[in-house]
Design a protein around this motif. Structure first.
Motif, PDB file in Angstrom:
ATOM      1  N   ASP A   2      37.433  57.588  52.439  1.00 13.15           N
ATOM      2  CA  ASP A   2      37.165  58.781  53.222  1.00 13.15           C
ATOM      3  C   ASP A   2      35.668  59.031  53.282  1.00 13.15           C
ATOM      4  O   ASP A   2      35.025  59.171  52.254  1.00 13.15           O
ATOM      5  CB  ASP A   2      37.849  59.996  52.589  1.00 13.15           C
ATOM      6  N   GLY A   3      35.127  59.097  54.481  1.00 12.62           N
ATOM      7  CA  GLY A   3      33.717  59.425  54.646  1.00 12.62           C
ATOM      8  C   GLY A   3      32.794  58.369  54.093  1.00 12.62           C
ATOM      9  O   GLY A   3      33.188  57.495  53.341  1.00 12.62           O
ATOM     10  N   PRO A   4      31.535  58.473  54.463  1.00 11.50           N
ATOM     11  CA  PRO A   4      30.558  57.490  53.983  1.00 11.50           C
ATOM     12  C   PRO A   4      30.219  57.719  52.518  1.00 11.50           C
ATOM     13  O   PRO A   4      29.875  58.817  52.108  1.00 11.50           O
ATOM     14  CB  PRO A   4      29.347  57.733  54.887  1.00 11.50           C
ATOM     15  N   THR A   5      30.350  56.691  51.726  1.00 17.52           N
ATOM     16  CA  THR A   5      29.983  56.716  50.322  1.00 17.52           C
ATOM     17  C   THR A   5      28.997  55.590  50.092  1.00 17.52           C
ATOM     18  O   THR A   5      29.286  54.441  50.413  1.00 17.52           O
ATOM     19  CB  THR A   5      31.219  56.510  49.418  1.00 17.52           C
ATOM     20  N   ASP A   6      27.851  55.910  49.536  1.00 14.12           N
ATOM     21  CA  ASP A   6      26.847  54.890  49.256  1.00 14.12           C
ATOM     22  C   ASP A   6      27.184  54.243  47.916  1.00 14.12           C
ATOM     23  O   ASP A   6      27.114  54.885  46.875  1.00 14.12           O
ATOM     24  CB  ASP A   6      25.456  55.521  49.219  1.00 14.12           C
ATOM     25  N   LEU A   7      27.538  52.983  47.954  1.00 20.06           N
ATOM     26  CA  LEU A   7      27.898  52.253  46.745  1.00 20.06           C
ATOM     27  C   LEU A   7      26.743  51.394  46.224  1.00 20.06           C
ATOM     28  O   LEU A   7      26.946  50.554  45.345  1.00 20.06           O
ATOM     29  CB  LEU A   7      29.124  51.373  47.015  1.00 20.06           C
ATOM     30  N   THR A   8      25.548  51.596  46.746  1.00 17.64           N
ATOM     31  CA  THR A   8      24.386  50.851  46.281  1.00 17.64           C
ATOM     32  C   THR A   8      24.265  50.980  44.768  1.00 17.64           C
ATOM     33  O   THR A   8      24.383  52.072  44.212  1.00 17.64           O
ATOM     34  CB  THR A   8      23.112  51.395  46.952  1.00 17.64           C
ATOM     35  N   GLY A   9      24.031  49.848  44.104  1.00 19.68           N
ATOM     36  CA  GLY A   9      23.826  49.856  42.661  1.00 19.68           C
ATOM     37  C   GLY A   9      25.103  49.824  41.843  1.00 19.68           C
ATOM     38  O   GLY A   9      25.062  49.994  40.626  1.00 19.68           O
ATOM     39  N   THR A  10      26.241  49.566  42.489  1.00 21.14           N
ATOM     40  CA  THR A  10      27.499  49.469  41.756  1.00 21.14           C
ATOM     41  C   THR A  10      27.982  48.021  41.745  1.00 21.14           C
ATOM     42  O   THR A  10      27.428  47.155  42.417  1.00 21.14           O
ATOM     43  CB  THR A  10      28.590  50.363  42.383  1.00 21.14           C
ATOM     44  N   LEU A  11      29.027  47.793  40.989  1.00 24.45           N
ATOM     45  CA  LEU A  11      29.668  46.486  40.954  1.00 24.45           C
ATOM     46  C   LEU A  11      30.972  46.541  41.721  1.00 24.45           C
ATOM     47  O   LEU A  11      31.727  47.517  41.603  1.00 24.45           O
ATOM     48  CB  LEU A  11      29.948  46.061  39.508  1.00 24.45           C
ATOM     49  N   LEU A  12      31.236  45.505  42.489  1.00 24.38           N
ATOM     50  CA  LEU A  12      32.520  45.335  43.156  1.00 24.38           C
ATOM     51  C   LEU A  12      33.320  44.325  42.348  1.00 24.38           C
ATOM     52  O   LEU A  12      32.820  43.241  42.030  1.00 24.38           O
ATOM     53  CB  LEU A  12      32.336  44.783  44.576  1.00 24.38           C
ATOM     54  N   ILE A  13      34.549  44.676  42.035  1.00 25.51           N
ATOM     55  CA  ILE A  13      35.433  43.804  41.270  1.00 25.51           C
ATOM     56  C   ILE A  13      36.553  43.345  42.202  1.00 25.51           C
ATOM     57  O   ILE A  13      37.329  44.165  42.692  1.00 25.51           O
ATOM     58  CB  ILE A  13      36.059  44.538  40.067  1.00 25.51           C
ATOM     59  N   ALA A  14      36.633  42.048  42.464  1.00 29.26           N
ATOM     60  CA  ALA A  14      37.665  41.525  43.353  1.00 29.26           C
ATOM     61  C   ALA A  14      39.032  41.671  42.686  1.00 29.26           C
ATOM     62  O   ALA A  14      39.204  41.322  41.517  1.00 29.26           O
ATOM     63  CB  ALA A  14      37.402  40.057  43.679  1.00 29.26           C
ATOM     64  N   MET A  15      39.974  42.180  43.437  1.00 29.96           N
ATOM     65  CA  MET A  15      41.339  42.321  42.942  1.00 29.96           C
ATOM     66  C   MET A  15      42.056  40.974  43.025  1.00 29.96           C
ATOM     67  O   MET A  15      41.670  40.107  43.825  1.00 29.96           O
ATOM     68  CB  MET A  15      42.070  43.382  43.761  1.00 29.96           C
ATOM     69  N   PRO A  16      43.110  40.778  42.226  1.00 28.92           N
ATOM     70  CA  PRO A  16      43.810  39.483  42.220  1.00 28.92           C
ATOM     71  C   PRO A  16      44.361  39.062  43.580  1.00 28.92           C
ATOM     72  O   PRO A  16      44.505  37.881  43.839  1.00 28.92           O
ATOM     73  CB  PRO A  16      44.956  39.703  41.221  1.00 28.92           C
ATOM     74  N   ALA A  17      44.636  40.018  44.464  1.00 27.89           N
ATOM     75  CA  ALA A  17      45.187  39.685  45.781  1.00 27.89           C
ATOM     76  C   ALA A  17      44.117  39.306  46.800  1.00 27.89           C
ATOM     77  O   ALA A  17      44.441  39.083  47.966  1.00 27.89           O
ATOM     78  CB  ALA A  17      46.008  40.864  46.312  1.00 27.89           C
ATOM     79  N   MET A  18      42.856  39.220  46.389  1.00 25.89           N
ATOM     80  CA  MET A  18      41.764  38.879  47.308  1.00 25.89           C
ATOM     81  C   MET A  18      42.133  37.607  48.069  1.00 25.89           C
ATOM     82  O   MET A  18      42.390  36.563  47.455  1.00 25.89           O
ATOM     83  CB  MET A  18      40.475  38.673  46.528  1.00 25.89           C
ATOM     84  N   SER A  19      42.152  37.696  49.391  1.00 26.98           N
ATOM     85  CA  SER A  19      42.600  36.557  50.196  1.00 26.98           C
ATOM     86  C   SER A  19      41.518  35.505  50.424  1.00 26.98           C
ATOM     87  O   SER A  19      41.830  34.359  50.709  1.00 26.98           O
ATOM     88  CB  SER A  19      43.142  37.052  51.541  1.00 26.98           C
ATOM     89  N   ASP A  20      40.248  35.873  50.277  1.00 24.61           N
ATOM     90  CA  ASP A  20      39.153  34.930  50.492  1.00 24.61           C
ATOM     91  C   ASP A  20      38.872  34.186  49.188  1.00 24.61           C
ATOM     92  O   ASP A  20      38.411  34.784  48.212  1.00 24.61           O
ATOM     93  CB  ASP A  20      37.907  35.690  50.951  1.00 24.61           C
ATOM     94  N   PRO A  21      39.114  32.869  49.147  1.00 23.82           N
ATOM     95  CA  PRO A  21      38.934  32.123  47.886  1.00 23.82           C
ATOM     96  C   PRO A  21      37.502  32.133  47.357  1.00 23.82           C
ATOM     97  O   PRO A  21      37.280  31.967  46.163  1.00 23.82           O
ATOM     98  CB  PRO A  21      39.385  30.702  48.235  1.00 23.82           C
ATOM     99  N   ARG A  22      36.525  32.353  48.228  1.00 27.65           N
ATOM    100  CA  ARG A  22      35.133  32.408  47.766  1.00 27.65           C
ATOM    101  C   ARG A  22      34.888  33.625  46.888  1.00 27.65           C
ATOM    102  O   ARG A  22      33.935  33.664  46.114  1.00 27.65           O
ATOM    103  CB  ARG A  22      34.177  32.420  48.961  1.00 27.65           C
ATOM    104  N   PHE A  23      35.741  34.628  47.007  1.00 30.02           N
ATOM    105  CA  PHE A  23      35.577  35.856  46.235  1.00 30.02           C
ATOM    106  C   PHE A  23      36.645  36.039  45.159  1.00 30.02           C
ATOM    107  O   PHE A  23      36.677  37.076  44.506  1.00 30.02           O
ATOM    108  CB  PHE A  23      35.569  37.072  47.175  1.00 30.02           C
ATOM    109  N   TYR A  24      37.505  35.045  44.962  1.00 25.74           N
ATOM    110  CA  TYR A  24      38.548  35.159  43.940  1.00 25.74           C
ATOM    111  C   TYR A  24      37.910  35.453  42.573  1.00 25.74           C
ATOM    112  O   TYR A  24      37.006  34.751  42.144  1.00 25.74           O
ATOM    113  CB  TYR A  24      39.379  33.866  43.873  1.00 25.74           C
ATOM    114  N   ARG A  25      38.349  36.533  41.935  1.00 21.19           N
ATOM    115  CA  ARG A  25      37.862  36.974  40.629  1.00 21.19           C
ATOM    116  C   ARG A  25      36.334  37.130  40.600  1.00 21.19           C
ATOM    117  O   ARG A  25      35.683  36.867  39.597  1.00 21.19           O
ATOM    118  CB  ARG A  25      38.317  36.030  39.518  1.00 21.19           C
TER     119      ARG A  25
END
Length: 184
Positions: A2-25
């Motif tokens: 919901d709405g714009p949230t600035d995520l600069t400076g955070t970590l993104l954790i790929a979920m197990p269902a990530m469909s792009d193999p380049r981003f798996y885990r």
């Protein structure tokens, strides 16, 4: 999301269902995030195609006594190098967003190779990029979790333990994660 949230400076954790193999885990440090898109560096995948010595040789920099793994920073511009670090170095091309700085200068690599420069650093080839709204849509599909960036996790934790370490920082046991996403 919901709405714009600035995520600069955070970590993104790929979920197990990530469909792009380049981003798996994958664990991605999100260096920049705005309405114009997002830019980050994967901090838990090592490139097997090239060594740090190979990169230094290519750039004509004397071989370093410091040994750095070369990270797969992401699938965009994989010949472009980045140094992610948590303290100022002597170059002027760095900018801190969140807790870390990012440099793409040869001078930063020269400093690291000579034993100067930031002591906690990560070298990556390539980056992860998202078009406007793309990352928000992926988060909305439960492809990613976010957590605060932590220097110990990004620079000191063994590379193979960073993804599970980020989940643990959120209080999530990887054994309890499902590959199926849903919304309550």
């Amino acid at each position: 999301m919901d709405g714009p949230t600035d995520l600069t400076g955070t970590l993104l954790i790929a979920m197990p269902a990530m469909s792009d193999p380049r981003f798996y885990r994958s664990l991605v440090y999100l260096y920049a995030h705005s309405e114009g898109g997002a830019f980050g560096i994967i901090v838990n995948k090592v490139s097997t195609a090239v060594s740090f010595s190979d990169v230094l040789d290519t750039l004509g920099i004397e071989t370093s006594k410091r040994r750095f793994p070369v990270h797969f920073g992401g699938p965009v511009e994989m010949a472009r190098g980045f140094v992610l670090h948590d303290e100022p170095d002597e170059t002027e091309d760095q900018e801190f967003t969140g807790p870390f700085a990012l440099s793409s200068s040869v001078e930063t690599l020269q400093q690291i190779a000579s034993g100067r420069g930031p002591s906690r650093a990560l070298f990556a080839l390539g980056y992860a990029g998202w078009a406007p709204g793309q990352l928000e849509a992926e988060i909305g599909r439960n492809d990613w979790l976010t957590c605060p960036a932590d220097a110990d996790l990004v620079f000191d934790q063994p590379i193979q333990d960073r993804w599970t370490g980020a989940l643990a920082a959120l209080g999530i046991d990887t054994l309890l994660l499902s590959s199926e996403a849903g919304h309550a």
